[in-house]
Design a protein around this motif. Sequence first.
Motif, PDB file in Angstrom:
ATOM      1  N   TYR A  50       0.836  -1.206   0.000  1.00  0.00           N
ATOM      2  CA  TYR A  50       0.000   0.000   0.000  1.00  0.00           C
ATOM      3  C   TYR A  50       0.872   1.258   0.000  1.00  0.00           C
ATOM      4  N   LEU A  54       1.286   4.589  -2.935  1.00  0.00           N
ATOM      5  CA  LEU A  54       0.889   5.964  -2.634  1.00  0.00           C
ATOM      6  C   LEU A  54       1.685   6.952  -3.471  1.00  0.00           C
ATOM      7  N   ASN A  55       1.009   7.990  -3.902  1.00  0.00           N
ATOM      8  CA  ASN A  55       1.654   9.044  -4.674  1.00  0.00           C
ATOM      9  C   ASN A  55       1.891  10.247  -3.762  1.00  0.00           C
ATOM     10  N   ARG A  81       9.614   4.313   0.866  1.00  0.00           N
ATOM     11  CA  ARG A  81       8.834   5.549   0.905  1.00  0.00           C
ATOM     12  C   ARG A  81       9.327   6.548   1.932  1.00  0.00           C
TER      13      ARG A  81
END
Length: 87
Positions: A50, A54-55, A81
Motif C-alpha cells: 500500500y 501511494l503518490n 517511501r
Amino acid sequence: MLGGDRQPYRSMIGELEDSPHFPHVLRNFQTEFIGHAVVLLGIYKPLIRYLQQLNIPEQEMTDLCSGSGEPAITIFSQSGRFTRLNL
C-alpha cells in the motif's frame, strides 16, 4: 472475555510483562521473538505494498512503540517511501 463492567479482563490486570516483577530477560525475549515472527510471517506485506502505491513525497518515519524496532525497520527498508527512520 468481558468483565462485569464490560471491559476486557486484560485491561483490568494489565499486561504481565509490564509488571516490575516480570523478569527483564523474558520480556526482552518476547519482544525480540514477536518482532522476528512478524517479519517472518510477512504481516506487514500488505501495508508495504500500500505504501509503495501511494503518490506522496518521501518523508521521515518515526517508530513510537514497535518493541524491538524490527517491524519499523522492515517497513522502512522494504517500502522505499521514507528518507529516514527515527527509532
